[in-house]
Scaffold this motif. Structure first.
Motif, PDB file in Angstrom:
ATOM      1  N   ALA A 159      -1.229  -3.664   6.874  1.00 50.77           N
ATOM      2  CA  ALA A 159      -2.256  -2.491   6.806  1.00 50.77           C
ATOM      3  C   ALA A 159      -1.758  -1.234   7.450  1.00 50.77           C
ATOM      4  O   ALA A 159      -2.117  -0.197   7.231  1.00 50.77           O
ATOM      5  CB  ALA A 159      -3.417  -3.143   7.375  1.00 50.77           C
ATOM      6  N   ASP A 171       4.569  -3.385  -2.490  1.00 49.92           N
ATOM      7  CA  ASP A 171       3.467  -3.269  -3.581  1.00 49.92           C
ATOM      8  C   ASP A 171       2.535  -4.620  -3.478  1.00 49.92           C
ATOM      9  O   ASP A 171       1.479  -4.536  -3.341  1.00 49.92           O
ATOM     10  CB  ASP A 171       3.956  -2.997  -4.651  1.00 49.92           C
ATOM     11  N   PRO A 210     -10.987  -5.522  -7.363  1.00 48.46           N
ATOM     12  CA  PRO A 210     -10.686  -6.745  -6.665  1.00 48.46           C
ATOM     13  C   PRO A 210     -10.612  -7.909  -7.359  1.00 48.46           C
ATOM     14  O   PRO A 210     -10.886  -8.101  -8.366  1.00 48.46           O
ATOM     15  CB  PRO A 210     -12.428  -6.763  -6.143  1.00 48.46           C
ATOM     16  N   ARG A 230      -0.984  -9.302   8.062  1.00 46.05           N
ATOM     17  CA  ARG A 230      -2.050  -8.642   7.457  1.00 46.05           C
ATOM     18  C   ARG A 230      -2.300  -7.436   8.196  1.00 46.05           C
ATOM     19  O   ARG A 230      -2.270  -6.005   7.613  1.00 46.05           O
ATOM     20  CB  ARG A 230      -3.558  -9.093   7.424  1.00 46.05           C
ATOM     21  N   LYS A 278      -4.281  -3.817  -8.486  1.00 52.74           N
ATOM     22  CA  LYS A 278      -3.943  -2.375  -7.900  1.00 52.74           C
ATOM     23  C   LYS A 278      -5.364  -1.725  -8.050  1.00 52.74           C
ATOM     24  O   LYS A 278      -5.557  -0.673  -7.331  1.00 52.74           O
ATOM     25  CB  LYS A 278      -2.987  -1.807  -8.637  1.00 52.74           C
ATOM     26  N   THR A 279      -6.105  -1.965  -9.054  1.00 54.23           N
ATOM     27  CA  THR A 279      -7.504  -1.266  -9.612  1.00 54.23           C
ATOM     28  C   THR A 279      -8.542  -1.873  -9.322  1.00 54.23           C
ATOM     29  O   THR A 279      -9.696  -1.312  -9.378  1.00 54.23           O
ATOM     30  CB  THR A 279      -7.319  -0.820 -11.079  1.00 54.23           C
ATOM     31  N   VAL A 324      -3.249  -7.384   1.068  1.00 55.81           N
ATOM     32  CA  VAL A 324      -3.963  -6.947   2.016  1.00 55.81           C
ATOM     33  C   VAL A 324      -5.138  -6.254   1.604  1.00 55.81           C
ATOM     34  O   VAL A 324      -6.451  -6.598   1.894  1.00 55.81           O
ATOM     35  CB  VAL A 324      -3.401  -5.915   2.902  1.00 55.81           C
ATOM     36  N   GLU A 325      -5.037  -5.165   0.552  1.00 50.18           N
ATOM     37  CA  GLU A 325      -6.054  -4.464   0.113  1.00 50.18           C
ATOM     38  C   GLU A 325      -7.233  -5.258  -0.830  1.00 50.18           C
ATOM     39  O   GLU A 325      -8.579  -4.862  -0.789  1.00 50.18           O
ATOM     40  CB  GLU A 325      -5.617  -3.121  -0.728  1.00 50.18           C
ATOM     41  N   ARG A 326      -6.921  -6.158  -1.219  1.00 51.92           N
ATOM     42  CA  ARG A 326      -7.861  -7.074  -1.895  1.00 51.92           C
ATOM     43  C   ARG A 326      -8.401  -8.200  -1.563  1.00 51.92           C
ATOM     44  O   ARG A 326      -8.828  -9.080  -1.968  1.00 51.92           O
ATOM     45  CB  ARG A 326      -7.178  -7.363  -3.373  1.00 51.92           C
ATOM     46  N   ASP A 327      -7.787  -8.385  -0.250  1.00 53.83           N
ATOM     47  CA  ASP A 327      -8.399  -9.674   0.671  1.00 53.83           C
ATOM     48  C   ASP A 327      -8.110 -10.954  -0.095  1.00 53.83           C
ATOM     49  O   ASP A 327      -9.092 -11.773  -0.328  1.00 53.83           O
ATOM     50  CB  ASP A 327      -9.914  -9.449   0.916  1.00 53.83           C
ATOM     51  N   SER A 364       0.738  -5.045  -0.073  1.00 61.16           N
ATOM     52  CA  SER A 364      -0.129  -4.028  -0.153  1.00 61.16           C
ATOM     53  C   SER A 364      -1.400  -4.416  -0.808  1.00 61.16           C
ATOM     54  O   SER A 364      -2.551  -4.465  -0.156  1.00 61.16           O
ATOM     55  CB  SER A 364       0.178  -2.720  -0.554  1.00 61.16           C
ATOM     56  N   VAL A 365      -1.211  -4.831  -2.144  1.00 60.45           N
ATOM     57  CA  VAL A 365      -2.372  -5.580  -2.695  1.00 60.45           C
ATOM     58  C   VAL A 365      -2.951  -6.761  -2.238  1.00 60.45           C
ATOM     59  O   VAL A 365      -4.059  -6.977  -2.214  1.00 60.45           O
ATOM     60  CB  VAL A 365      -1.732  -5.818  -4.096  1.00 60.45           C
TER      61      VAL A 365
END
Length: 185
Positions: free
Chosen positions: A162, A101, A32, A158, A29-30, A107-110, A104-105
């Motif tokens: 997103a 959650d 990559p 994805r 969450k914080t 997607v956000e962190r590829d 989302s992680v």
């Protein structure tokens, strides 16, 4: 206790495994994935590096096991003999809808690269019957079919994640099925 693959594990090992998975997801969450060290995961999970490596071969395996847990729930929810492509697609969308959650992680962190091989495994289990009975299927190219379908599912999920899970699970299941129908559905 029984692990995902049917082997017995003790309660302490399972607790450590779950703590490592939770710690990894919290760290994601914080920062990559590539920037997270095994030592950071261990510190956050309150386990030693030795404990980490007794359970996991690498930090990538932590994510793979999390996905294995998802697939284990799928197999529990559906009789594997009745598992088909649409049920796997629907389950994936339902699971990510409940586990927002984690989704989302993802997607956000590829993290697609860390689970692509796992999704291919799931697709192979779910699609093998319909694929092998397809008129256009050529067994020599099975790896390509499974990889293509898995990549399609991942790409659609994805975008859905997103976009904030904007469309209902049923709509996404039907859409994904339609888009992949030229392959094997």
């Amino acid at each position: 206790m029984t692990a995902l693959h049917g082997t017995k594990i003790n309660a302490a090992r399972e607790k450590s495994m779950m703590n490592i998975i939770r710690a990894t997801l919290e760290l994601l969450k914080t920062k990559p994935f590539r920037d997270i060290t095994v030592q950071e995961i261990c510190d956050s999970a309150h386990v030693t590096r030795r404990t980490f490596y007794r359970i996991f071969d690498s930090k990538e395996k932590v994510i793979e096991v999390r996905f294995d847990m998802m697939f284990y729930h799928l197999k529990q929810a559906l009789e594997i003999s009745k598992t088909n492509a649409r049920s796997v697609i629907r389950f994936c969308f339902e699971y990510f809808s409940k586990e927002r959650d984690f989704a989302s992680v993802f997607v956000e962190r590829d993290l697609e690269h860390t689970i692509t091989a796992k999704i291919v495994e799931y697709v192979e289990v779910a699609y093998s019957d319909s694929l092998y009975y397809s008129v256009s299927f050529e067994p020599a190219y099975a790896d390509y079919y499974f990889s293509f379908v898995a990549s399609g599912i991942i790409a659609i999920m994805r975008i859905w994640i997103a976009n904030g899970f904007k469309h209902p699970v049923h709509t996404m299941t039907v859409l994904t099925g339609r888009l992949l129908s030229g392959v094997i559905l």
